[in-house]
Design an enzyme around this catalytic site. Structure first.
Site, PDB file in Angstrom:
ATOM      1  CG  ASP A 190      -2.146  -0.893   1.027  1.00 31.08           C
ATOM      2  OD1 ASP A 190      -2.348  -1.376  -0.111  1.00 31.08           O
ATOM      3  OD2 ASP A 190      -2.874  -1.121   2.002  1.00 31.08           O
ATOM      4  N   GLY A 191       2.006   1.226   0.661  1.00 39.75           N
ATOM      5  CA  GLY A 191       2.863   2.411   0.720  1.00 39.75           C
ATOM      6  C   GLY A 191       3.320   2.861  -0.658  1.00 39.75           C
ATOM      7  CG  ASN A 210      -4.160   5.362   3.580  1.00 37.39           C
ATOM      8  OD1 ASN A 210      -5.070   4.966   2.871  1.00 37.39           O
ATOM      9  ND2 ASN A 210      -3.344   4.555   4.227  1.00 37.39           N
ATOM     10  NE  ARG A 216       2.952  14.414  32.332  1.00 34.52           N
ATOM     11  CZ  ARG A 216       3.149  15.506  33.052  1.00 34.52           C
ATOM     12  NH1 ARG A 216       2.821  16.700  32.556  1.00 34.52           N
ATOM     13  NH2 ARG A 216       3.672  15.415  34.266  1.00 34.52           N
ATOM     14  CG  ASP A 219      -1.866   7.475  22.960  1.00 31.40           C
ATOM     15  OD1 ASP A 219      -1.784   8.176  23.989  1.00 31.40           O
ATOM     16  OD2 ASP A 219      -1.678   6.240  22.957  1.00 31.40           O
TER      17      ASP A 219
END
Length: 297
Positions: free
Chosen positions: A67-68, A143, A154, A173
């Site tokens: 896919d890349g 994408n 954190r 995140d």
């Protein structure tokens, strides 16, 4: 019939030896095809000069890898309306259409213009307020766009505006903005919904949101999304999985549907949901009928 292809480009992944070797075999085969008279060029998908030099005169771009490689091709062919044929060289891929043995079988029909073109929505990404001089300012992506933390530690805080309205400050995140194509990638692993590949909608997906207060949201195709980092020095931007550009408190990323599309050449008409079930292992031991050889489009 789409129309016969007279000039063919071949992309390969630079570090994947089978892809490089197959690229040369494919070039020689196409050039020697009886009555073909086709021009063929080969380049690494990661070479910024060789991979773009001959695109203006190219009719078909074959991508060998995963896919890349297809993602790089989709960005490279802008603004040329070049169909892309993805060939899976041993990886789990959603954008590729066939394996190398399947391509060998289908190549004559493909070069003669048989098949159909599937148009995938892309996104237009504009960046401002980045301190680093080499950070991109305006790119197209197929994408996703990810604003996430630079290292383990954190969670970060991200302001998310839609059409200039603040819908929330998401502590997580990362925050992903994905196309329908990108919805089966990182967004899916973070709990986002799967969109049909022909959908023009966008999906915003928080990754590991703090206290589980944020949820994915599907937006219409005319939505304009602005992402800005509240947490300075620990946040970075990634586009289509490429690069990591540090964001400051003044950095803003604006995402909207692009006027460009990626044109993927397809041979088979297997239902998308059947393909999805196979590739994600949802079918278990069930055997679903398939019109493609080896049951893998």
């Amino acid at each position: 019939m789409i129309g016969e292809y007279s000039t063919v480009g071949i992309y390969h992944h630079p570090t994947h030896l089978p892809a490089r070797e197959f690229a040369e075999q494919l070039r020689k085969h196409i050039e020697s095809e009886e009555g073909g008279g086709r021009a063929v060029w080969v380049a690494s998908a990661f070479d910024p000069v060789a991979s773009t030099r001959d695109l203006p005169d190219t009719d078909l771009l074959i991508c060998l890898g995963g896919d890349g490689t297809v993602l790089r091709a989709a960005r490279a062919v802008i603004p040329y309306a070049i169909p892309i044929l993805g060939v899976d060289m041993g990886r789990v891929a959603f954008l590729t259409e066939c394996t190398a043995p399947q391509l060998s079988e289908r190549l004559p029909q493909a070069l003669q213009g048989h098949g159909r073109i599937e148009e995938r929505a892309m996104i237009d990404v504009r960046m401002s307020g980045f301190a680093v001089a080499d950070a991109p300012r305006h790119v197209q992506a197929l994408n996703d766009v990810i604003v996430g933390r630079r290292s383990v530690g954190r969670p970060i805080a991200v302001n998310v505006h839609v059409d200039d309205d603040l819908i929330g400050v998401i502590t997580a995140d990362a925050v992903i903005v994905a196309t329908a194509t990108g919805s089966t990638g990182y967004s899916l692993s973070a709990g986002g919904p799967v969109l049909h590949p022909l959908s023009r909608s966008l999906v915003v997906t928080p990754v590991a949101s703090h206290l589980a207060t944020a949820a994915p949201i599907v937006l219409p195709d005319n939505a304009v999304i602005d992402l800005s980092a509240v947490t300075e020095g620990t946040t970075a931007l990634s586009i289509d999985g490429q690069g990591q550009h540090e964001m400051s408190g003044t950095s803003t990323v604006r995402v909207k549907r692009s006027s460009h599309v990626a044109r993927l050449l397809r041979f088979w008409d297997d239902p998308f949901y059947e393909q999805l079930g196979r590739r994600l292992g949802w079918l278990g031991d069930a055997t679903a009928p398939s019109s493609s050889p080896e049951g893998d489009p």
